[in-house]
Design a protein around this motif. Sequence first.
Motif, PDB file in Angstrom:
ATOM      1  N   UNK A 454       0.708  -1.164  -0.070  1.00 56.32           N
ATOM      2  CA  UNK A 454      -0.116   0.017  -0.042  1.00 56.32           C
ATOM      3  C   UNK A 454       1.018   1.083   0.002  1.00 56.32           C
ATOM      4  N   UNK A 455       0.536   2.270  -0.539  1.00 51.63           N
ATOM      5  CA  UNK A 455       1.157   3.551  -0.899  1.00 51.63           C
ATOM      6  C   UNK A 455       0.377   4.855   0.294  1.00 51.63           C
ATOM      7  N   UNK A 456       1.251   5.039   1.014  1.00 49.98           N
ATOM      8  CA  UNK A 456       0.891   5.905   2.291  1.00 49.98           C
ATOM      9  C   UNK A 456       1.435   7.412   1.922  1.00 49.98           C
ATOM     10  N   UNK A 457       0.627   8.390   1.836  1.00 43.80           N
ATOM     11  CA  UNK A 457       1.060   9.759   1.355  1.00 43.80           C
ATOM     12  C   UNK A 457       0.643  10.833   2.195  1.00 43.80           C
ATOM     13  N   UNK A 458       1.714  11.618   2.847  1.00 49.64           N
ATOM     14  CA  UNK A 458       1.097  12.769   3.733  1.00 49.64           C
ATOM     15  C   UNK A 458       0.945  13.891   2.725  1.00 49.64           C
ATOM     16  N   UNK A 459      -0.314  14.663   2.938  1.00 50.50           N
ATOM     17  CA  UNK A 459      -0.467  15.606   1.913  1.00 50.50           C
ATOM     18  C   UNK A 459      -0.892  16.749   3.086  1.00 50.50           C
ATOM     19  N   UNK A 460      -0.704  18.261   2.571  1.00 57.53           N
ATOM     20  CA  UNK A 460      -1.078  19.282   3.554  1.00 57.53           C
ATOM     21  C   UNK A 460      -0.657  20.626   2.528  1.00 57.53           C
ATOM     22  N   UNK A 461      -1.230  21.683   2.973  1.00 53.62           N
ATOM     23  CA  UNK A 461      -1.274  22.870   2.447  1.00 53.62           C
ATOM     24  C   UNK A 461       0.111  23.471   2.303  1.00 53.62           C
ATOM     25  N   UNK A 462       0.888  22.904   3.271  1.00 53.54           N
ATOM     26  CA  UNK A 462       2.412  23.408   3.371  1.00 53.54           C
ATOM     27  C   UNK A 462       2.902  23.426   4.850  1.00 53.54           C
ATOM     28  N   UNK A 463       4.202  23.907   5.122  1.00 52.27           N
ATOM     29  CA  UNK A 463       4.414  23.779   6.359  1.00 52.27           C
ATOM     30  C   UNK A 463       3.829  25.168   6.959  1.00 52.27           C
ATOM     31  N   UNK A 464       3.645  24.826   8.295  1.00 50.69           N
ATOM     32  CA  UNK A 464       3.023  26.106   9.248  1.00 50.69           C
ATOM     33  C   UNK A 464       3.955  27.314   9.213  1.00 50.69           C
ATOM     34  N   UNK A 465       3.624  28.665   9.097  1.00 46.95           N
ATOM     35  CA  UNK A 465       4.207  29.687   8.983  1.00 46.95           C
ATOM     36  C   UNK A 465       4.046  30.328  10.432  1.00 46.95           C
ATOM     37  N   UNK A 466       4.637  31.604  10.795  1.00 43.52           N
ATOM     38  CA  UNK A 466       4.434  32.142  12.091  1.00 43.52           C
ATOM     39  C   UNK A 466       3.232  32.814  12.310  1.00 43.52           C
ATOM     40  N   UNK A 467       2.498  33.286  11.350  1.00 48.74           N
ATOM     41  CA  UNK A 467       1.242  33.749  11.588  1.00 48.74           C
ATOM     42  C   UNK A 467       0.054  32.593  11.697  1.00 48.74           C
ATOM     43  N   UNK A 468       0.313  31.539  11.153  1.00 52.01           N
ATOM     44  CA  UNK A 468      -0.675  30.383  10.870  1.00 52.01           C
ATOM     45  C   UNK A 468       0.224  29.289  11.557  1.00 52.01           C
ATOM     46  N   UNK A 469      -0.102  28.685  12.929  1.00 50.32           N
ATOM     47  CA  UNK A 469       0.589  27.794  13.401  1.00 50.32           C
ATOM     48  C   UNK A 469       0.343  26.267  12.724  1.00 50.32           C
ATOM     49  N   UNK A 470      -0.840  26.078  12.304  1.00 51.53           N
ATOM     50  CA  UNK A 470      -1.194  24.873  11.864  1.00 51.53           C
ATOM     51  C   UNK A 470      -1.852  24.714  10.731  1.00 51.53           C
ATOM     52  N   UNK A 471      -1.604  24.017   9.679  1.00 48.98           N
ATOM     53  CA  UNK A 471      -2.127  23.929   8.301  1.00 48.98           C
ATOM     54  C   UNK A 471      -2.588  22.473   8.246  1.00 48.98           C
ATOM     55  N   UNK A 472      -3.784  22.414   8.006  1.00 45.19           N
ATOM     56  CA  UNK A 472      -4.637  20.848   8.055  1.00 45.19           C
ATOM     57  C   UNK A 472      -3.857  20.170   6.963  1.00 45.19           C
ATOM     58  N   UNK A 473      -3.499  19.031   7.323  1.00 45.68           N
ATOM     59  CA  UNK A 473      -2.950  17.887   6.230  1.00 45.68           C
ATOM     60  C   UNK A 473      -3.692  16.444   6.532  1.00 45.68           C
ATOM     61  N   UNK A 474      -3.300  15.488   5.784  1.00 48.77           N
ATOM     62  CA  UNK A 474      -4.077  14.112   6.054  1.00 48.77           C
ATOM     63  C   UNK A 474      -2.985  13.055   5.573  1.00 48.77           C
TER      64      UNK A 474
END
Length: 660
Positions: A454-474
């Motif tokens: 099975x292929x397991x992939x981590x996806x996200x909008x990107x690394x967190x920035x200083x003004x936005x601590x968490x970006x949702x990933x899957x």
Amino acid sequence: MASSTSEKICTPIHCQICDISSDLKWMCSECDLYFCVNCDLKFHGKNKILTGHTKINIEHCSTENITELIRKAEVENITCSLHKEQKCDIFCRDCHNPICKICVSTDSHRNHELTSIEDMLNEKITERKDFQNRIESYINHYTQTVNELEFMLEKAKEKYNRTKENILNTEKESVTETKDYVTSLEKRMESELNYFEKNVKEEIKVVDSVKSKLLKEEELSQALTPLKMLTKKYNKNLFYQVNDYVYRQRLKQTCFITVQFDRRNIFGSAIEKKLRGNLLKGPDFKHITSFETKLKGISKLLPVGNCKVMIASYKEEILQKISFEKSEIKDEQELLETKLGDMDIFPNTICDKQFKKSEIKDEQKFLETEDAIMDIKPNLFSDNEFEGFEIFVEQELSKTKVFDMDIMPNGNILLSIQECELKLLKGKEIIDHASFHSFSPLKTFGIHVNKNNEIIVGISAGFPSEDQKTKRGKIVVLNLEGIVKKIHDSAKDKYWNENEWFGCPTRIVTNQDNTICFIDIFEKSYYRDKGQYHDITSLEMKGRVVGIDQEGELKWTYNGTKHQQFASYIFFCPQDIAIIHSTGCILIHEFVDDYRRPAFHIISQNGNAIGYSELYKTELSYEIKDLRSVAIDKDGKLYLGEDREQYRYNKAKIHVLEFI
């Protein structure tokens, strides 16, 4: 009718009626007899009672088919417990019992879920086969676990014997008053080994006991009557996890470390070297060798077998396939110069200066200088299986920005390049993986191919920035054809009953029980020093390591050492992750401060900390600079990739270590 049917049918050689003919054609499930054509015509077929029996033509059937046909015939002849003259051809899922057509017409089964007895049999046959396959898989696993534990014990004894030998040699070389001290060390080591041996043997007994129960369960499941087989509820909780303390004790096993100090003699004209030792605990590594690359940094390492490794430099946008091959050094002078070389790569030691034999007039001083270098780097020039090997670039692809990669079952390399789609290195070219759908608008980060293909992939909008601590990933699980099987964007904490949302999954592995373990980056923050913020160069990514099961349920979360969890001025900065195949433990590489000094955490399959080592506090600090990537091959060798962009000597090295 035969009372039970074993999984494997043993077909007789001769007819069981005439005991002469070997040309068997029929099997009667009620008589439980195999017979030939003549006996069927003369006896079985002419008898009025026997003519109603179910005969199975076995002439062109395999043993497995005969088994299934007999089972089917037996089930079709099950009589109703309420209406004795009726055969059961329906199964009530609510009552969990076979019933007849008369039973269906009564009110007792109104609105119940009904199915045919044949469909229920096929379902149970499939379920039983799956159960037996799992049992066989777990039996093999426990056999391997016992072998690994016994091997671990054997290695522990070998290490004990080596340590004991070092202690005894030190005793002989030391003065008389040190004998009591050495004896105490030996007793301490022996006590530790006895305690470790006791625990390992107890764990072996438990694993053997679980294995025996599974073997008995497998044997019983093969001899079930048709009725019991239909009503059997199979236990799904078969996996036994070896206790963490066994691995923790092995990793924390004491080793004997020699330390050097200087003592001037009474005339003050010479320095006498004396060696003494101390007992230390913690994961211990041995440096085997190092290979210099032409890259400034190695952001990802992937061993692909046969002394070949894929390496990627994300900033330089280069992907290489390298190999380690034997190269003979013909000239002894060349060997000597190779040992001395350009010592600028060892800062803050006497090796900062470049030594050349022509610059040292006194030959004795030259030999002393060479001895000093050897003392600082005791493992670098020792004999090892890589001795005389050099690094060769077999393939290089430029303008290839690889963030993560893993090898497919067919040998192709699957690439994550922080875009909406995955890429595939097939042969010597990179192609779009046409069968995979786009992850847009999210980007791919970590990628892993597990043992179930099975292929397991981590996806996200990107690394967190200083003004936005968490970006949702899957976390997305796909099959080899690129079809999405499952998507996990959060995991429920079983203690707090709250969802833990994922940030940016940068590295992914799976351990022995197929738990998905990944580095989750969720915040960008500053290191603090004496209450003041550093400049922007000290910004680091704060993260954690998360373990979830195949259904996405949170199993554990590792947030670093207790000091990192509760201190306000430092935090856990995981960079890479790898599985130690021999134990199933997880190795995590991180930066421990704003000087980017490397450290290793070792946690169990349950996410519990069992070992911690800061490399800059060991003799390996002379060899290993800024680490960027780690990998462990199936032989247990640890590969480390450097990032040397900030150094004047900026050719990154690959270091090969092993656990001792």
